[in-house]
Enzyme design. Structure first.
Site, PDB file in Angstrom:
ATOM      1  N   LYS A  30       0.834  -1.201   0.000  1.00 34.41           N
ATOM      2  CA  LYS A  30       0.000   0.000   0.000  1.00 34.41           C
ATOM      3  C   LYS A  30       0.868   1.250   0.000  1.00 34.41           C
ATOM      4  O   LYS A  30       0.643   2.184  -0.787  1.00 34.41           O
ATOM      5  CB  LYS A  30      -0.910   0.003   1.221  1.00 34.41           C
ATOM      6  CG  LYS A  30      -1.573   1.364   1.500  1.00 34.41           C
ATOM      7  CD  LYS A  30      -2.177   1.403   2.888  1.00 34.41           C
ATOM      8  CE  LYS A  30      -2.715   2.778   3.244  1.00 34.41           C
ATOM      9  NZ  LYS A  30      -1.652   3.786   3.483  1.00 34.41           N
ATOM     10  N   ASN A  31       1.854   1.326   0.899  1.00 32.69           N
ATOM     11  CA  ASN A  31       2.628   2.553   1.046  1.00 32.69           C
ATOM     12  C   ASN A  31       3.454   2.862  -0.196  1.00 32.69           C
ATOM     13  O   ASN A  31       3.698   4.037  -0.511  1.00 32.69           O
ATOM     14  CB  ASN A  31       3.519   2.467   2.282  1.00 32.69           C
ATOM     15  CG  ASN A  31       2.726   2.521   3.575  1.00 32.69           C
ATOM     16  OD1 ASN A  31       1.614   3.056   3.613  1.00 32.69           O
ATOM     17  ND2 ASN A  31       3.281   1.975   4.642  1.00 32.69           N
TER      18      ASN A  31
ATOM     19  N   CYS B  92      -5.662   8.346   8.480  1.00 33.56           N
ATOM     20  CA  CYS B  92      -5.825   7.940   9.872  1.00 33.56           C
ATOM     21  C   CYS B  92      -5.474   9.074  10.816  1.00 33.56           C
ATOM     22  O   CYS B  92      -4.568   9.872  10.548  1.00 33.56           O
ATOM     23  CB  CYS B  92      -4.927   6.736  10.183  1.00 33.56           C
ATOM     24  SG  CYS B  92      -5.401   5.229   9.319  1.00 33.56           S
TER      25      CYS B  92
ATOM     26  N   ARG C 155       0.198  15.510  12.361  1.00 35.54           N
ATOM     27  CA  ARG C 155       0.991  15.017  11.240  1.00 35.54           C
ATOM     28  C   ARG C 155       1.373  16.212  10.365  1.00 35.54           C
ATOM     29  O   ARG C 155       0.815  16.415   9.300  1.00 35.54           O
ATOM     30  CB  ARG C 155       0.203  13.967  10.458  1.00 35.54           C
ATOM     31  CG  ARG C 155      -0.169  12.771  11.299  1.00 35.54           C
ATOM     32  CD  ARG C 155      -1.226  11.894  10.673  1.00 35.54           C
ATOM     33  NE  ARG C 155      -0.740  11.195   9.501  1.00 35.54           N
ATOM     34  CZ  ARG C 155      -0.993   9.923   9.220  1.00 35.54           C
ATOM     35  NH1 ARG C 155      -1.715   9.212  10.042  1.00 35.54           N
ATOM     36  NH2 ARG C 155      -0.550   9.372   8.129  1.00 35.54           N
TER      37      ARG C 155
ATOM     38  N   ASP D 104       3.848   1.153  11.967  1.00 40.36           N
ATOM     39  CA  ASP D 104       2.626   0.548  11.450  1.00 40.36           C
ATOM     40  C   ASP D 104       2.414  -0.877  11.954  1.00 40.36           C
ATOM     41  O   ASP D 104       1.352  -1.466  11.725  1.00 40.36           O
ATOM     42  CB  ASP D 104       2.630   0.540   9.914  1.00 40.36           C
ATOM     43  CG  ASP D 104       2.213   1.879   9.325  1.00 40.36           C
ATOM     44  OD1 ASP D 104       1.814   2.772  10.104  1.00 40.36           O
ATOM     45  OD2 ASP D 104       2.268   2.024   8.095  1.00 40.36           O
TER      46      ASP D 104
ATOM     47  N   ARG E 126      -9.159   0.128   3.709  1.00 47.92           N
ATOM     48  CA  ARG E 126      -8.275   1.106   3.080  1.00 47.92           C
ATOM     49  C   ARG E 126      -6.916   0.521   2.741  1.00 47.92           C
ATOM     50  O   ARG E 126      -6.250   0.982   1.808  1.00 47.92           O
ATOM     51  CB  ARG E 126      -8.078   2.324   3.999  1.00 47.92           C
ATOM     52  CG  ARG E 126      -9.246   3.284   4.072  1.00 47.92           C
ATOM     53  CD  ARG E 126      -8.898   4.496   4.947  1.00 47.92           C
ATOM     54  NE  ARG E 126      -7.567   4.976   4.598  1.00 47.92           N
ATOM     55  CZ  ARG E 126      -6.585   5.165   5.492  1.00 47.92           C
ATOM     56  NH1 ARG E 126      -6.763   4.907   6.756  1.00 47.92           N
ATOM     57  NH2 ARG E 126      -5.419   5.611   5.092  1.00 47.92           N
TER      58      ARG E 126
END
Length: 425
Positions: free
Chosen positions: A22-23, A117, A122, A307, A399
């Protein structure tokens, strides 16, 4: 609305294949904006964040063609807009990468602050510092980020703190800038290396990705081509911990074992067995194993991944003795602990430190996924627990994980998705 229902105390066993990262995908998809030509991305995970990013590009004018669920052709030749749809960008954190990509393509970008999230502040101050060093002006007003540049020029950029998002964004801004850009104190995560490999495959000149110094020589243009996304380190780690937590025996395939070493080290320290192969990892717990308390700190790569912090804390919640977890990246990533307490966990949070007193057993309860990785942790908790666990707010899980419950079912889990009325969720 939907929820997951899990009947616990089922030992996981078998073989499971990991999807694309995903990242990496959410960094590489906006990078396609730098290319006037056709890009074929393979091994894309079929998840909401990826599909949302493709919708963002399509809305900007890109032509998107699905070859299959995990292969997509992207042609950004017709993109002229520098203002992506705010209703789409506000749904994900990775939309911030559009700033670097659109600055490089159009010299302009107007975008709301990114979503995603929520586990503390952030900031994108390091991103802005990098853009300004490249020659852009950045203004945040009326709820939007306005970035402009007559031209982008290479520069020396030192990040005050290690920032994955900032490193990616500046890479996107610098790849076609005039001259050479040197990024110091750069993040080293595997998906940053994957982004550099993708850009280099399309004609960029990037060296040093995966180290703390990245050197980028700007090129005038990039060409199209095909590229396969790396396997998902976090999905693999989640199944590794789930295997240990259920005292199972699972072979996890389509992985890069080197990326998993921080996770493997902590599982081995706890008493689980881990065996690495060329592109797979086996995790198992021999009969009679007594798990041992451990302590860990979530840090930027190559440290233990933030994560993967909720998943490991969940596993430790039933390990005898006093374990501890320190969050070294985000300010407020222990919100999920209250959900574990509903299941009987004994965890005390003091700022960025969680003190875990192992209990004999978790028990099923109705809980919620407070964010993407916390949602994965709740699944692990449900698999460990005695009784039935119901997990709400599972859109967070969708997601970032492809066919997640189906993969657990193939390993022997009793888990299914059910529709619920909004009033029940």
């Amino acid at each position: 609305m939907e929820k997951l229902v899990i009947k616990g105390k089922r030992r996981l066993s078998g073989e499971i294949m990991i999807s694309g990262a995903k990242n990496a995908a959410v960094a590489i998809i906006p990078a396609c904006l730098l290319i006037n030509g056709l890009c074929r991305l393979e091994n894309l995970p079929d998840i909401k964040d990826v599909n949302l990013y493709l919708d963002i590009l399509k809305d900007l004018g890109a032509e998107i063609t699905y070859i299959d669920n995990n292969t997509v052709d992207i042609d950004c030749s017709a993109v002229t807009s520098h203002e992506p749809n705010p209703q789409l960008t506000q749904k994900m954190r990775g939309s911030s990468y559009l700033i670097g990509a659109l600055l490089s393509r159009c010299n302009h970008c107007i975008i709301p602050p990114p979503g995603g999230c929520d586990f503390g502040t952030r900031p994108i101050d390091q991103h802005i510092k990098g853009f300004e060093a490249l020659g852009a002006t950045v203004d945040i007003s009326y709820g939007k980020i306005h970035a402009n540049a007559d031209k982008l020029t290479g520069a020396n950029i030192y990040f005050d703190v290690i920032t994955v998002g900032g490193t990616i964004n500046v890479m996107l801004g610098a790849v076609k800038a005039q001259g050479t850009t040197i990024i110091e104190n750069a993040a080293k995560e595997p998906h940053i290396v994957d982004l550099a490999n993708f850009l280099n495959a399309m004609g960029a000149n990037i060296r040093g990705a995966g180290t703390d110094t990245i050197k980028i020589k700007g090129v005038s243009q990039l060409h199209g081509g095909s590229y396969s996304i790396i396997p998902d380190q976090i999905e693999a780690g989640t199944f590794m911990i789930a295997a240990a937590a259920t005292r199972g025996d699972v072979l996890i395939t389509n992985v890069i074992p080197r990326h998993l070493e921080p996770i493997s080290a902590k599982l081995i320290e706890s008493g689980a067995k881990v065996e690495e192969f060329d592109d797979s990892v086996r995790v198992w717990v021999p009969e009679g194993t007594e798990f041992k308390k451990i302590s860990f700190t979530a840090l930027p790569y190559p440290g233990y991944p933030t994560d993967m912090q909720p998943q490991l804390v969940t596993f430790l919640s039933t390990v005898p003795g006093s374990s501890s977890a320190r969050e070294g990246v985000w300010d407020d990533r222990f919100r999920y602990v209250d959900e574990l307490k509903r299941m009987g966990a004994n965890i005390r949070v003091e700022g960025k430190l969680a003190l875990i007193e192992g209990v004999p057993q978790l028990t099923g309860a109705s809980v919620r996924a407070t964010d993407l990785r916390a949602g994965a942790a709740m699944i692990i908790a449900g698999l460990m627990a005695d009784g039935t666990t119901e997990i709400n707010n599972i859109y967070h899980i969708d997601r970032g994980y492809e066919n997640f419950e189906e993969k657990f079912i193939r390993l022997g889990a009793d888990i299914h998705r059910v529709q619920v009325m909004d009033s029940e969720a």
